[in-house]
Design an enzyme around this catalytic site. Structure first.
Site, PDB file in Angstrom:
ATOM      1  N   GLY A  33     -29.559 -22.256  11.897  1.00  9.75           N
ATOM      2  CA  GLY A  33     -29.823 -23.511  12.684  1.00  9.75           C
ATOM      3  C   GLY A  33     -28.534 -24.052  12.602  1.00  9.75           C
ATOM      4  O   GLY A  33     -27.382 -23.581  11.887  1.00  9.75           O
ATOM      5  N   ASN A  34     -28.504 -25.617  13.037  1.00 10.33           N
ATOM      6  CA  ASN A  34     -27.260 -26.365  12.995  1.00 10.33           C
ATOM      7  C   ASN A  34     -27.664 -27.807  12.730  1.00 10.33           C
ATOM      8  O   ASN A  34     -28.670 -28.196  12.670  1.00 10.33           O
ATOM      9  CB  ASN A  34     -26.472 -25.946  14.229  1.00 10.33           C
ATOM     10  CG  ASN A  34     -26.976 -26.328  15.469  1.00 10.33           C
ATOM     11  OD1 ASN A  34     -27.445 -27.803  15.642  1.00 10.33           O
ATOM     12  ND2 ASN A  34     -27.532 -25.455  16.405  1.00 10.33           N
ATOM     13  N   HIS A  35     -26.610 -28.611  12.731  1.00 12.17           N
ATOM     14  CA  HIS A  35     -26.993 -30.012  12.275  1.00 12.17           C
ATOM     15  C   HIS A  35     -27.445 -31.004  13.419  1.00 12.17           C
ATOM     16  O   HIS A  35     -27.317 -32.262  12.989  1.00 12.17           O
ATOM     17  CB  HIS A  35     -25.619 -30.559  11.363  1.00 12.17           C
ATOM     18  CG  HIS A  35     -25.633 -29.983  10.028  1.00 12.17           C
ATOM     19  ND1 HIS A  35     -26.417 -30.188   9.176  1.00 12.17           N
ATOM     20  CD2 HIS A  35     -24.425 -29.296   9.673  1.00 12.17           C
ATOM     21  CE1 HIS A  35     -25.973 -29.452   8.045  1.00 12.17           C
ATOM     22  NE2 HIS A  35     -24.841 -28.961   8.574  1.00 12.17           N
ATOM     23  N   SER A  36     -27.501 -30.572  14.456  1.00 11.34           N
ATOM     24  CA  SER A  36     -27.931 -31.241  15.616  1.00 11.34           C
ATOM     25  C   SER A  36     -29.116 -32.131  15.358  1.00 11.34           C
ATOM     26  O   SER A  36     -30.141 -31.789  14.807  1.00 11.34           O
ATOM     27  CB  SER A  36     -28.027 -30.450  16.886  1.00 11.34           C
ATOM     28  OG  SER A  36     -28.454 -31.432  18.098  1.00 11.34           O
TER      29      SER A  36
END
Ligand code: CTP
Ligand code: CA
Length: 228
Positions: A33-36
């Site tokens: 995943g990512n930090h969005s």
């Protein structure tokens, strides 16, 4: 109360906003995943509703954000391919797409059916490239206005211009996520709007909602110019 402060810049227009991050499963309990946080996309959805648009909000993972009042429909997705399917389903008769989502570029080539056990000292996961949703929209653009985002840590404007051209966009919001007051978490952002004719509009640090209002205002003008 919502109707009382509604604008008309996007009245009768159908708008797709994507927000949050996509997630790619590694096994049943883990993902890439990512930090969005989804904040920028949600602020754009809110600004578009306030401009009178019919808004479809397509969400990856977010910080548990409440859907802005007046959004016509919210579709929650996990993976990049799920997001592509949802965006494609609403694309043909929409007027404007704002792709604020942080999309996972790669996915596990073979997600494990069962939880991976920590046996080996080195674990290798093969990744394969995901489709580029926005590139696909740019390839089959008819009347739609396409707005992309580029979160960069270096060469912000050059990379931004490259993406604007390659993806056949009408506007790109470039921001340097390595700068304090910009980027994934937090309520402020610093953006530069890039246009295909090479012009740009450099913006100061402001709240994500203030930036969203400017993005929606500029995008509404592009929509009006195309559909005059
Ligand atoms: N995007 C997309 N589909 C992807 C990757 C990105 O639709 N598979 C969209 C994003 O939502 C964003 C824009 O394309 O609006 C730019 O995303 P970004 O990650 O900055 O660019 P990439 O083309 O993926 O290039 P890179 O990550 O290598 O910088
Ligand atoms: Ca990317």
């Amino acid at each position: 109360e919502l109707v009382a402060c509604m604008g008309t810049a996007l009245k009768g227009r159908k708008v797709i906003v994507t927000a949050g991050g996509t997630r790619e499963p590694i096994d049943p309990v883990r993902f890439i995943g990512n930090h969005s946080s989804g904040r920028m996309g949600f602020a754009i959805a809110k600004a578009a509703v306030l401009a009178g648009a019919d808004v479809t909000l397509i969400c990856g993972s977010t910080d548990n954000l409440t859907t802005p009042a007046g959004v016509s429909r919210r579709i929650d997705v996990n993976s990049t391919r799920d997001m592509k399917e949802a965006v494609d389903a609403y694309y043909d008769d929409c007027d404007l797409v704002v792709k604020a989502a942080a999309v996972a570029d790669y996915r596990s080539a073979a997600p494990a059916k069962d939880k991976i056990k920590k046996n080996d000292d080195v674990l290798t996961i093969n990744l394969e490239k995901n489709p580029d949703i926005l590139y696909g929209l740019g390839q089959r653009k008819t009347h739609q206005v396409l707005v992309g985002f580029a979160a960069e840590t270096t060469n912000v404007l050059a990379y931004g211009q490259g993406k604007l051209k390659k993806k056949n966009l009408d506007m790109l919001v470039a921001n340097d996520v390595s700068v304090k007051g910009a980027g994934f978490q937090g309520d402020t952002n610093i953006g530069t709007l890039l246009f295909p004719d090479g012009t740009m509009e450099e913006l100061q640090q402001m709240t994500k909602f203030e930036l969203a209002e400017i993005i929606v205002d500029r995008a509404a003008k592009l929509v009006a110019a195309k559909c005059a």
